[in-house]
Design an enzyme around this catalytic site. Structure first.
Site, PDB file in Angstrom:
ATOM      1  N   ARG A 157       0.834  -1.042  -0.009  1.00 48.03           N
ATOM      2  CA  ARG A 157      -0.123  -0.253  -0.113  1.00 48.03           C
ATOM      3  C   ARG A 157       0.774   1.224   0.069  1.00 48.03           C
ATOM      4  O   ARG A 157       0.426   2.125  -0.824  1.00 48.03           O
ATOM      5  CB  ARG A 157      -0.855   0.055   1.333  1.00 48.03           C
ATOM      6  N   THR A 158       1.817   1.499   0.952  1.00 52.65           N
ATOM      7  CA  THR A 158       2.352   2.586   1.285  1.00 52.65           C
ATOM      8  C   THR A 158       3.288   2.813  -0.069  1.00 52.65           C
ATOM      9  O   THR A 158       3.097   4.011  -0.791  1.00 52.65           O
ATOM     10  CB  THR A 158       3.301   2.589   2.214  1.00 52.65           C
ATOM     11  N   LYS A 197      25.582  -4.130  -0.532  1.00 52.40           N
ATOM     12  CA  LYS A 197      27.061  -4.133  -0.686  1.00 52.40           C
ATOM     13  C   LYS A 197      27.607  -3.237   0.721  1.00 52.40           C
ATOM     14  O   LYS A 197      28.957  -3.295   0.394  1.00 52.40           O
ATOM     15  CB  LYS A 197      27.692  -3.485  -1.862  1.00 52.40           C
ATOM     16  N   ARG A 248      11.267   3.797   3.775  1.00 57.46           N
ATOM     17  CA  ARG A 248      10.952   2.816   4.644  1.00 57.46           C
ATOM     18  C   ARG A 248      12.035   1.946   5.112  1.00 57.46           C
ATOM     19  O   ARG A 248      12.733   1.545   4.205  1.00 57.46           O
ATOM     20  CB  ARG A 248       9.721   1.818   4.262  1.00 57.46           C
ATOM     21  N   HIS A 284       4.732   5.837  11.489  1.00 62.69           N
ATOM     22  CA  HIS A 284       4.165   5.846  10.052  1.00 62.69           C
ATOM     23  C   HIS A 284       3.223   6.866  10.098  1.00 62.69           C
ATOM     24  O   HIS A 284       2.243   6.706  10.034  1.00 62.69           O
ATOM     25  CB  HIS A 284       3.725   4.254  10.082  1.00 62.69           C
TER      26      HIS A 284
HETATM   27  N1   CP Z   1      -0.274   0.055   5.711  1.00 70.90           N
HETATM   28  C1   CP Z   1       0.770  -0.254   5.321  1.00 70.90           C
HETATM   29  O1   CP Z   1       1.785   0.445   5.726  1.00 70.90           O
HETATM   30  O2   CP Z   1       0.660  -1.355   4.429  1.00 70.90           O
HETATM   31  P1   CP Z   1       2.106  -1.622   3.452  1.00 70.90           P
HETATM   32  O3   CP Z   1       2.957  -2.379   4.496  1.00 70.90           O
HETATM   33  O4   CP Z   1       1.637  -2.704   2.673  1.00 70.90           O
HETATM   34  O5   CP Z   1       2.686  -0.486   2.969  1.00 70.90           O
END
Ligand code: CP
Length: 309
Positions: free
Chosen positions: A58-59, A87, A108, A136
């Site tokens: 999603r993100t 590396k 991320r 998040h």
């Molecule tokens: N909600 C969320 O962070 O989903 P993903 O891990 O799929 O990005």
């Protein structure tokens, strides 16, 4: 230029009320344009880099869709095994390199605090898409946007947050926003997965209305929204402990029948077993609408930090 121009989005507790309002109102404006079939070119000629050192559906994809919907372009590392991190390149060196290719960077990373470290290395805006069990923030912003849309208003609501409150970075970000809007909070978790003490201390300083329970059914009788979370297998050192705790809380149709009528069911996804698939047909099951709201909210964030709103 907006008050967010040039800023990093790393956590929710440092956002001002004005910044939160601006993000939500800009998202709503972009969503209306998209719904009317309009096209946007606000970010034409700009490049977004998405650097994902942990899995995501999603993100990453909603950030990339957001950039494309704004007329911009995207470069990505979707799998760290294909980047020079494999590396041994440091995060700071990777960031300094990518800064030369992109106008805004979304990252991320599995380490708490890594988003701040990444932002410190570069001058372009950095957006935290999840730093380990830290925060998040963009998920929390789309969550509050979803609650507002689903319930019509944020006023006078009670929200139960259930599952892995210790490791769940989405709830770590969301509770600050919910408290800011005066929403009553009920924390439901196994005793070993409670909300971290530093967050509950912050909430206390904010005079937030917080209670804790281990009884999900009881919390759902009192709540307007239940926000389920996954037990975060990847954060456990002991796999047996994860196996013991998985399935601690599962929402099914029988529970919804006993809950506050009209309760909204949310989940940042992915779900494992926290919400039975039979719940998907319930009209208050908002989790896929919630995921879709990631696009306008992330459009707003990208546009605002780059001055393209
Ligand atoms: N909600 C969320 O962070 O989903 P993903 O891990 O799929 O990005």
């Amino acid at each position: 230029m907006s008050i967010l121009y040039g800023k990093d989005i790393l956590r929710t507790d440092t956002l001002s009320d004005g910044e939160i309002d601006l993000i939500l109102s800009t998202a709503s404006r972009f969503e209306s344009v998209l719904k009317a079939g309009g096209r946007l070119g606000n970010m034409a000629g700009q490049v977004l880099a998405t650097l994902f050192f942990e899995p995501s559906t999603r993100t990453r994809l909603s950030f990339e869709a957001a950039m494309l919907r704004l007329g911009g372009q995207v470069i990505t590392v979707a799998d760290p095994r294909t980047s020079s991190a494999a590396k041994g390149e440091s995060l700071a060196d990777s960031m300094r390199t990518v800064e030369g290719y992109a106008d805004v960077i979304v990252i991320r990373h599995p380490r708490k605090g890594s988003a701040q470290e990444a932002a410190d290395a570069v001058a372009v805006p950095v957006i935290n898409a999840g730093d380990g069990a830290g925060q998040h923030p963009t998920q929390a912003l789309l969550d509050i946007y979803t609650i507002q849309k689903e319930k019509g208003s944020l006023e006078g609501l009670t929200v139960a947050l259930a599952g892995d409150l210790k490791h769940g970075r989405t709830v770590h970000s969301l509770v600050y926003l919910l408290a800011r809007f005066g929403i009553q909070l009920i924390f439901v978790s196994p005793s070993v997965l409670t909300m971290p003490a530093e967050i509950t201390a912050d909430l206390k300083k904010m005079d937030a209305d917080v209670s804790a329970s281990s009884d999900l059914a009881a919390a759902m009788r009192q709540s307007d929204v239940v926000y389920m979370t996954r037990i975060q297998r990847e954060r456990f050192e002991d796999p047996a402990e994860y196996e013991r705790l998985r399935g601690s809380y599962v929402v099914d149709v029988a529970m919804i029948r006993q809950a506050n009528p009209g309760i909204t069911i949310m989940h940042p996804l992915p779900r494992v077993d926290e919400i039975a698939s039979e719940v998907d047909a319930y009209e208050g099951a908002a989790y896929f609408r919630q995921a879709a709201n990631g696009v306008p909210v992330r459009m707003a964030l990208l546009a605002l930090v780059t001055g393209c709103e």
